[in-house]
Write a protein that holds these residues in place. Structure first.
Motif, PDB file in Angstrom:
ATOM      1  N   GLU A   1       0.657  -0.445 -13.582  1.00 13.32           N
ATOM      2  CA  GLU A   1       0.269   1.232 -13.892  1.00 13.32           C
ATOM      3  C   GLU A   1       0.671   2.127 -12.842  1.00 13.32           C
ATOM      4  OE1 GLU A   1      -3.695   3.692 -15.418  1.00 13.32           O
ATOM      5  OE2 GLU A   1      -3.933   1.397 -15.240  1.00 13.32           O
ATOM      6  N   GLN A   2       0.289   1.750 -11.591  1.00 13.44           N
ATOM      7  CA  GLN A   2       0.765   2.675 -10.456  1.00 13.44           C
ATOM      8  C   GLN A   2       2.304   2.761 -10.361  1.00 13.44           C
ATOM      9  OE1 GLN A   2      -1.597   2.640  -7.064  1.00 13.44           O
ATOM     10  NE2 GLN A   2       0.082   2.649  -5.571  1.00 13.44           N
ATOM     11  N   ILE A   3       2.994   1.587 -10.408  1.00 10.08           N
ATOM     12  CA  ILE A   3       4.537   1.691 -10.291  1.00 10.08           C
ATOM     13  C   ILE A   3       4.960   2.395 -11.525  1.00 10.08           C
ATOM     14  CG2 ILE A   3       6.445   0.469 -10.179  1.00 10.08           C
ATOM     15  CD1 ILE A   3       4.605  -1.833  -8.808  1.00 10.08           C
ATOM     16  N   ARG A   4       4.442   2.295 -12.696  1.00 10.46           N
ATOM     17  CA  ARG A   4       5.092   3.091 -13.686  1.00 10.46           C
ATOM     18  C   ARG A   4       5.001   4.528 -13.700  1.00 10.46           C
ATOM     19  NH1 ARG A   4       8.149   3.310 -16.832  1.00 10.46           N
ATOM     20  NH2 ARG A   4       7.183   3.762 -18.963  1.00 10.46           N
ATOM     21  N   ALA A   5       3.750   4.920 -13.016  1.00  7.57           N
ATOM     22  CA  ALA A   5       3.387   6.265 -12.842  1.00  7.57           C
ATOM     23  C   ALA A   5       4.360   6.921 -11.630  1.00  7.57           C
ATOM     24  CB  ALA A   5       1.934   6.586 -12.770  1.00  7.57           C
ATOM     25  N   HIS A   6       4.331   6.200 -10.480  1.00  3.42           N
ATOM     26  CA  HIS A   6       4.821   6.671  -9.336  1.00  3.42           C
ATOM     27  C   HIS A   6       6.286   6.329  -8.988  1.00  3.42           C
ATOM     28  CE1 HIS A   6       1.017   8.993  -8.929  1.00  3.42           C
ATOM     29  NE2 HIS A   6       0.518   7.948  -9.159  1.00  3.42           N
ATOM     30  N   GLY A   7       6.749   5.011  -9.361  1.00  5.79           N
ATOM     31  CA  GLY A   7       7.888   4.477  -9.130  1.00  5.79           C
ATOM     32  C   GLY A   7       7.788   3.660  -7.890  1.00  5.79           C
ATOM     33  N   LEU A   8       8.865   2.984  -7.563  1.00  8.07           N
ATOM     34  CA  LEU A   8       8.902   2.101  -6.331  1.00  8.07           C
ATOM     35  C   LEU A   8      10.029   2.398  -5.511  1.00  8.07           C
ATOM     36  CD1 LEU A   8       6.932  -0.525  -5.074  1.00  8.07           C
ATOM     37  CD2 LEU A   8       8.871  -1.836  -6.257  1.00  8.07           C
ATOM     38  N   THR A   9       9.924   2.601  -4.188  1.00 11.45           N
ATOM     39  CA  THR A   9      11.176   3.115  -3.377  1.00 11.45           C
ATOM     40  C   THR A   9      10.896   2.569  -2.054  1.00 11.45           C
ATOM     41  OG1 THR A   9      10.028   5.191  -2.775  1.00 11.45           O
ATOM     42  CG2 THR A   9      11.600   5.183  -4.761  1.00 11.45           C
ATOM     43  N   LEU A  10      12.031   2.379  -1.294  1.00 18.08           N
ATOM     44  CA  LEU A  10      11.881   1.998   0.131  1.00 18.08           C
ATOM     45  C   LEU A  10      12.399   3.300   1.267  1.00 18.08           C
ATOM     46  CD1 LEU A  10      12.973  -1.681  -0.261  1.00 18.08           C
ATOM     47  CD2 LEU A  10      10.798  -0.941   0.568  1.00 18.08           C
ATOM     48  N   GLY A  11      12.413   4.240   0.902  1.00 19.73           N
ATOM     49  CA  GLY A  11      12.707   5.238   1.562  1.00 19.73           C
ATOM     50  C   GLY A  11      14.074   5.791   1.640  1.00 19.73           C
ATOM     51  N   HIS A  12      14.557   6.792   2.321  1.00 23.72           N
ATOM     52  CA  HIS A  12      15.880   7.631   2.419  1.00 23.72           C
ATOM     53  C   HIS A  12      16.707   6.574   2.946  1.00 23.72           C
ATOM     54  CE1 HIS A  12      18.910  10.382   2.739  1.00 23.72           C
ATOM     55  NE2 HIS A  12      19.130  10.356   3.947  1.00 23.72           N
ATOM     56  N   GLY A  13      17.919   6.652   2.579  1.00 24.11           N
ATOM     57  CA  GLY A  13      19.187   5.688   2.904  1.00 24.11           C
ATOM     58  C   GLY A  13      19.165   4.339   2.693  1.00 24.11           C
ATOM     59  N   VAL A  14      18.115   3.963   1.732  1.00 25.30           N
ATOM     60  CA  VAL A  14      18.109   2.391   1.472  1.00 25.30           C
ATOM     61  C   VAL A  14      18.541   1.976   0.034  1.00 25.30           C
ATOM     62  CG1 VAL A  14      16.552   0.313   0.985  1.00 25.30           C
ATOM     63  CG2 VAL A  14      16.381   1.712   3.024  1.00 25.30           C
ATOM     64  N   SER A  15      19.562   1.393  -0.373  1.00 28.21           N
ATOM     65  CA  SER A  15      19.737   0.986  -1.737  1.00 28.21           C
ATOM     66  C   SER A  15      18.889  -0.178  -2.276  1.00 28.21           C
ATOM     67  CB  SER A  15      21.152   0.424  -1.884  1.00 28.21           C
ATOM     68  OG  SER A  15      22.157   1.503  -1.427  1.00 28.21           O
ATOM     69  N   LEU A  16      18.286   0.475  -3.532  1.00 25.34           N
ATOM     70  CA  LEU A  16      17.164  -0.629  -4.122  1.00 25.34           C
ATOM     71  C   LEU A  16      17.493  -0.893  -5.295  1.00 25.34           C
ATOM     72  CD1 LEU A  16      14.408  -1.912  -3.857  1.00 25.34           C
ATOM     73  CD2 LEU A  16      13.650   0.248  -4.445  1.00 25.34           C
ATOM     74  N   TYR A  17      17.874  -2.121  -5.712  1.00 26.48           N
ATOM     75  CA  TYR A  17      18.370  -2.329  -6.958  1.00 26.48           C
ATOM     76  C   TYR A  17      17.414  -3.635  -7.415  1.00 26.48           C
ATOM     77  CZ  TYR A  17      22.435   0.242  -6.653  1.00 26.48           C
ATOM     78  OH  TYR A  17      23.183   1.324  -6.815  1.00 26.48           O
ATOM     79  N   GLY A  18      17.163  -3.910  -8.793  1.00 23.69           N
ATOM     80  CA  GLY A  18      16.542  -4.831  -9.296  1.00 23.69           C
ATOM     81  C   GLY A  18      15.558  -4.568 -10.593  1.00 23.69           C
ATOM     82  N   ARG A  19      14.576  -5.190 -10.609  1.00 19.46           N
ATOM     83  CA  ARG A  19      13.636  -5.309 -11.685  1.00 19.46           C
ATOM     84  C   ARG A  19      12.316  -5.506 -11.324  1.00 19.46           C
ATOM     85  NH1 ARG A  19      13.773  -9.563 -16.600  1.00 19.46           N
ATOM     86  NH2 ARG A  19      13.168 -11.201 -14.685  1.00 19.46           N
ATOM     87  N   VAL A  20      11.254  -4.650 -12.005  1.00 16.80           N
ATOM     88  CA  VAL A  20       9.885  -4.822 -12.063  1.00 16.80           C
ATOM     89  C   VAL A  20       9.407  -4.863 -13.176  1.00 16.80           C
ATOM     90  CG1 VAL A  20       7.599  -4.144 -10.969  1.00 16.80           C
ATOM     91  CG2 VAL A  20       9.717  -3.581  -9.720  1.00 16.80           C
ATOM     92  N   ALA A  21       8.526  -6.379 -13.517  1.00 15.45           N
ATOM     93  CA  ALA A  21       8.180  -6.449 -14.826  1.00 15.45           C
ATOM     94  C   ALA A  21       6.569  -6.444 -14.851  1.00 15.45           C
ATOM     95  CB  ALA A  21       8.777  -7.468 -15.468  1.00 15.45           C
ATOM     96  N   PRO A  22       5.872  -6.075 -16.015  1.00 13.14           N
ATOM     97  CA  PRO A  22       4.519  -6.510 -16.057  1.00 13.14           C
ATOM     98  C   PRO A  22       4.220  -7.856 -16.100  1.00 13.14           C
ATOM     99  CG  PRO A  22       5.323  -5.574 -18.014  1.00 13.14           C
ATOM    100  CD  PRO A  22       6.248  -5.614 -16.966  1.00 13.14           C
ATOM    101  N   ALA A  23       2.868  -8.346 -15.699  1.00 12.89           N
ATOM    102  CA  ALA A  23       2.589  -9.911 -15.687  1.00 12.89           C
ATOM    103  C   ALA A  23       2.548 -10.133 -17.198  1.00 12.89           C
ATOM    104  CB  ALA A  23       1.114  -9.919 -15.162  1.00 12.89           C
ATOM    105  N   LEU A  24       3.088 -11.635 -17.648  1.00 12.79           N
ATOM    106  CA  LEU A  24       3.111 -11.970 -18.937  1.00 12.79           C
ATOM    107  C   LEU A  24       1.511 -12.143 -19.342  1.00 12.79           C
ATOM    108  CD1 LEU A  24       6.051 -14.596 -18.505  1.00 12.79           C
ATOM    109  CD2 LEU A  24       6.021 -12.148 -19.790  1.00 12.79           C
ATOM    110  N   PRO A  25       1.245 -12.177 -20.682  1.00 10.57           N
ATOM    111  CA  PRO A  25      -0.065 -12.354 -21.047  1.00 10.57           C
ATOM    112  C   PRO A  25      -0.410 -13.987 -20.931  1.00 10.57           C
ATOM    113  CG  PRO A  25       1.527 -12.101 -22.755  1.00 10.57           C
ATOM    114  CD  PRO A  25       2.047 -11.858 -21.723  1.00 10.57           C
ATOM    115  N   ARG A  26      -1.693 -14.130 -21.210  1.00  7.61           N
ATOM    116  CA  ARG A  26      -2.228 -15.401 -20.776  1.00  7.61           C
ATOM    117  C   ARG A  26      -2.023 -16.283 -19.909  1.00  7.61           C
ATOM    118  NH1 ARG A  26      -1.628 -13.927 -26.377  1.00  7.61           N
ATOM    119  NH2 ARG A  26       0.629 -14.695 -26.103  1.00  7.61           N
ATOM    120  N   ARG A  27      -1.514 -15.355 -18.610  1.00  5.33           N
ATOM    121  CA  ARG A  27      -1.250 -16.028 -17.291  1.00  5.33           C
ATOM    122  C   ARG A  27      -0.034 -17.059 -17.261  1.00  5.33           C
ATOM    123  NH1 ARG A  27      -4.743 -15.515 -13.223  1.00  5.33           N
ATOM    124  NH2 ARG A  27      -6.861 -14.813 -13.891  1.00  5.33           N
ATOM    125  N   ARG A  28       0.889 -16.709 -18.281  1.00  2.00           N
ATOM    126  CA  ARG A  28       2.026 -17.227 -18.358  1.00  2.00           C
ATOM    127  C   ARG A  28       2.946 -17.157 -17.047  1.00  2.00           C
ATOM    128  NH1 ARG A  28       5.324 -16.197 -22.734  1.00  2.00           N
ATOM    129  NH2 ARG A  28       4.290 -14.099 -23.186  1.00  2.00           N
TER     130      ARG A  28
END
Length: 384
Positions: A141-168
């Motif tokens: 919820e926090q990342i969806r609202a505010h994003g995820l960064t590592l500051g100026h000058g850092v290239s950040l690529y990838g994926r953040v996904a929500p946890a799967l249901p039923r603890r999969r």
């Protein structure tokens, strides 16, 4: 990112997740594939040093390794696989380690801000970070609202996904796709590699990160809000979301909303109504309406996003659907205009019946509030 130089680069491979039932991702499963990639490919230089941390247990040990890698003069590539949680006391994002539990998070997990601080002194465009992360509901919820960064000058690529249901247990499919491409002998530019890996891994309900750390001389002027049919957007553009959120947090709500609307229009044209891309930008617009202090519009947009996800045959108990309905409900409760609340209430109650959510009694609370709104048209019941 500097590539092809006769300098020594460093690649730090960090994969971690709690042991036992707290584990949300099979973090270390990708390390053997990444470790089989030539060091020069991992570092983006002619020669490279590889440091591997598999399920480390101590945050200070990890900090020491990150600090040593960040202090190296050559290019640095950091690969992170794991799960994110929120410190309940301070609301800060942490990367869980092997011994992390909810009760010991502050002392056994790695604060995200430690990474930011260690990478901050590095020369711009000398650092790239590639992530494959799972977020628990609070962190998501926090990342969806505010994003995820590592500051100026850092290239950040990838994926953040929500946890799967039923603890999969989730699989780090994004970084597996990255490593698979490299092992096939192909080494495309990072933005191209990111797009390919995201497509192969699938990103339904996930947040894709594509922030280029190369400094720019000056930002391009934002388009006028009414000019949504101006020059077409570049579908391969790297960090629109961080730039949009930055504008919103700076109070430039019209600019942020205009940019998001243009990206949603592009997604609708390129991928069609109800596509994952279109739903993503619908949810971004819902977040922006919340940041602009417009709970009515935010509620409408979150309900539309939930309806679109259900129409895509996502389960009512999936994290993305539940989150959309929970946020719609929360925004409805913030409304101070009784008529607006009455207009939106029936749709919300209907949606709540399909998606009860994790909070017991949420459906009944929505129904009760709507009944009070109709029986006392001039007053507005307190949020529950």
């Amino acid at each position: 990112m500097i590539t092809g130089e006769n300098t020594m680069g460093t690649a730090l491979l960090l994969a971690a997740a709690p042991a036992g039932k707290g584990r949300l991702i099979d973090a270390t499963s990708t390390l053997p594939t990444l470790a089989a990639v030539p060091p020069s490919t991992l570092t983006g230089t002619a020669a490279g040093t590889i440091v591997e941390l598999a399920d480390p247990t101590d945050q200070q040990t990890v900090l020491t390794r990150v600090r040593a890698a960040a202090a190296a003069s050559g290019p640095l590539s950091l690969f992170l696989i794991g799960q994110l949680h929120i410190d309940g006391k301070h609301g800060r994002v942490h990367l869980a380690l092997a011994r992390t539990t909810p009760a010991t998070l502050r002392y056994t997990a790695l604060p995200w801000e430690w990474l930011v601080n260690e990478l901050k002194p590095r020369r711009p465009a000398s650092t790239r970070v590639v992530v494959d992360l799972i977020a628990d509901p609070d962190a998501w919820e926090q990342i969806r609202a505010h994003g995820l960064t590592l500051g100026h000058g850092v290239s950040l690529y990838g994926r953040v996904a929500p946890a799967l249901p039923r603890r999969r247990l989730a699989q780090p499919a994004y970084l597996k796709a990255v490593a698979g491409t490299w092992r096939s002998g192909v080494n495309p530019p990072l933005p191209e590699l990111h797009a390919k890996a995201a497509a192969q891994a699938g990103h339904e309900g996930a947040l894709l990160l594509a922030v280029d750390g190369t400094p720019a001389p000056a930002p391009a002027p934002a388009p006028a809000p009414a000019d949504t049919a101006a020059a077409p957007l570049d579908a391969t553009a790297e960090g629109p979301l961080p730039a949009i959120l930055a504008a919103a947090h700076a109070g430039r709500h019209g600019e942020a909303a205009s940019l998001a609307a243009r990206w949603e229009a592009w997604a609708l044209q390129a991928h069609g109504p109800g596509s994952a891309q279109a739903v993503h930008w619908l949810e971004v617009r819902a977040d922006l309406a919340h940041l602009a202090g417009d709970p009515g519009s935010s509620c409408e947009l979150w309900m539309a996003a939930a309806g679109a996800r259900l129409a895509r045959h996502q389960a009512p108990d999936s994290p993305a659907v539940q989150a959309a309905v929970d946020r719609a409900h929360h925004q409805w409760q913030q409304l101070r205009d009784p008529q607006r609340a009455r207009d939106l209430g029936p749709h919300l109650v209907s949606l709540r019946r399909r998606v009860p959510g994790r909070r017991p009694g949420a459906t009944e609370a929505a129904q009760r509030r709507l009944e009070i709104l109709h029986s006392s048209p001039r007053s507005l019941p307190a949020a529950q």
